[in-house]
Write a protein that holds these residues in place. Sequence first.
Motif, PDB file in Angstrom:
ATOM      1  N   PHE A 130      74.034  98.087  80.271  1.00  0.00           N
ATOM      2  CA  PHE A 130      75.498  98.642  80.468  1.00  0.00           C
ATOM      3  C   PHE A 130      76.255  97.304  80.627  1.00  0.00           C
ATOM      4  CE2 PHE A 130      79.356 100.362  82.737  1.00  0.00           C
ATOM      5  CZ  PHE A 130      79.654 101.178  81.484  1.00  0.00           C
ATOM      6  N   SER A 131      75.711  96.271  81.504  1.00  0.00           N
ATOM      7  CA  SER A 131      76.565  94.957  81.660  1.00  0.00           C
ATOM      8  C   SER A 131      76.449  94.399  80.489  1.00  0.00           C
ATOM      9  CB  SER A 131      75.695  94.459  82.958  1.00  0.00           C
ATOM     10  OG  SER A 131      74.370  94.307  82.592  1.00  0.00           O
ATOM     11  N   ALA A 132      75.581  94.341  79.678  1.00  0.00           N
ATOM     12  CA  ALA A 132      75.381  93.572  78.322  1.00  0.00           C
ATOM     13  C   ALA A 132      76.523  94.027  77.474  1.00  0.00           C
ATOM     14  CB  ALA A 132      74.047  93.715  77.660  1.00  0.00           C
ATOM     15  N   THR A 133      76.736  95.596  77.563  1.00  0.00           N
ATOM     16  CA  THR A 133      77.866  95.989  76.733  1.00  0.00           C
ATOM     17  C   THR A 133      79.193  95.567  77.133  1.00  0.00           C
ATOM     18  OG1 THR A 133      76.521  97.761  76.074  1.00  0.00           O
ATOM     19  CG2 THR A 133      78.678  98.124  75.843  1.00  0.00           C
ATOM     20  N   VAL A 134      79.669  95.946  78.409  1.00  0.00           N
ATOM     21  CA  VAL A 134      80.758  95.417  79.085  1.00  0.00           C
ATOM     22  C   VAL A 134      81.082  93.623  78.729  1.00  0.00           C
ATOM     23  CG1 VAL A 134      82.097  95.031  81.256  1.00  0.00           C
ATOM     24  CG2 VAL A 134      80.709  97.402  80.564  1.00  0.00           C
ATOM     25  N   GLY A 135      79.932  93.086  79.295  1.00  0.00           N
ATOM     26  CA  GLY A 135      80.165  91.574  78.959  1.00  0.00           C
ATOM     27  C   GLY A 135      80.538  91.141  77.674  1.00  0.00           C
ATOM     28  N   GLN A 136      79.813  91.632  76.598  1.00  0.00           N
ATOM     29  CA  GLN A 136      80.112  91.451  75.322  1.00  0.00           C
ATOM     30  C   GLN A 136      81.329  91.762  74.861  1.00  0.00           C
ATOM     31  OE1 GLN A 136      77.603  90.031  73.540  1.00  0.00           O
ATOM     32  NE2 GLN A 136      79.214  89.462  72.116  1.00  0.00           N
ATOM     33  N   PHE A 137      81.947  92.958  75.157  1.00  0.00           N
ATOM     34  CA  PHE A 137      83.498  93.473  75.107  1.00  0.00           C
ATOM     35  C   PHE A 137      84.218  92.307  75.470  1.00  0.00           C
ATOM     36  CE2 PHE A 137      87.358  95.853  76.312  1.00  0.00           C
ATOM     37  CZ  PHE A 137      87.379  96.354  75.294  1.00  0.00           C
ATOM     38  N   VAL A 138      84.205  91.705  76.746  1.00  0.00           N
ATOM     39  CA  VAL A 138      85.053  90.937  77.529  1.00  0.00           C
ATOM     40  C   VAL A 138      84.942  89.498  76.565  1.00  0.00           C
ATOM     41  CG1 VAL A 138      85.249  89.532  79.471  1.00  0.00           C
ATOM     42  CG2 VAL A 138      84.687  91.862  79.723  1.00  0.00           C
ATOM     43  N   LEU A 139      83.717  89.073  76.146  1.00  0.00           N
ATOM     44  CA  LEU A 139      83.577  87.969  75.459  1.00  0.00           C
ATOM     45  C   LEU A 139      84.373  88.285  73.981  1.00  0.00           C
ATOM     46  CD1 LEU A 139      79.879  86.968  76.168  1.00  0.00           C
ATOM     47  CD2 LEU A 139      82.110  85.847  76.907  1.00  0.00           C
ATOM     48  N   THR A 140      84.313  89.574  73.345  1.00  0.00           N
ATOM     49  CA  THR A 140      85.013  89.643  72.263  1.00  0.00           C
ATOM     50  C   THR A 140      86.343  89.636  72.303  1.00  0.00           C
ATOM     51  OG1 THR A 140      82.891  90.994  71.594  1.00  0.00           O
ATOM     52  CG2 THR A 140      84.941  91.289  70.199  1.00  0.00           C
TER      53      THR A 140
END
Length: 155
Positions: free
Chosen positions: A102-112
């Motif tokens: 879940f943190s990978a998904t949220v973190g990737q969303f923020v980076l994108t």
Amino acid sequence: MPPKHRGPSTPAAAPASAHAASHTTSSAASTPARSSTSSKQLNANTAQEIVQGVWDKYVQKTPQRVKLLDCFMAFLVAVGVLQFVYCVIAGNFPFNAFLSGFSATVGQFVLTASLRIQTNPENKAEFESTSNERAFADFIFGSLLLHFFCVNFIN
């Protein structure tokens, strides 16, 4: 608010004005029932026109690269929701795996989102010193760092 009593001519006029006021009140009371239905319909049409206008402008004015980033961000939101729903339904036995995913998904969303802001042509005035290639390199470095930590967190 009733009219003020000013003299001898007012009492004679009061019954006529009271009758007129009651007639106005009863017709005004029936008007909102009809107008509320039509105003709801008007608001629905207006909301639909606003959404359609925003969508048409987005399709016409947004560059293809920004649309691609938007699609990826929508995909990340869907994956995050699916992970959360799975955790609620099936349980969260390896909780660190859920947290990592879940943190990978949220973190990737923020980076994108950061990449989208930096590469959007409408924001060029705010990011004059940052080229698109530099923004993409920062995105790749941040993604590698994020996923390195997430994989190590799983164990």
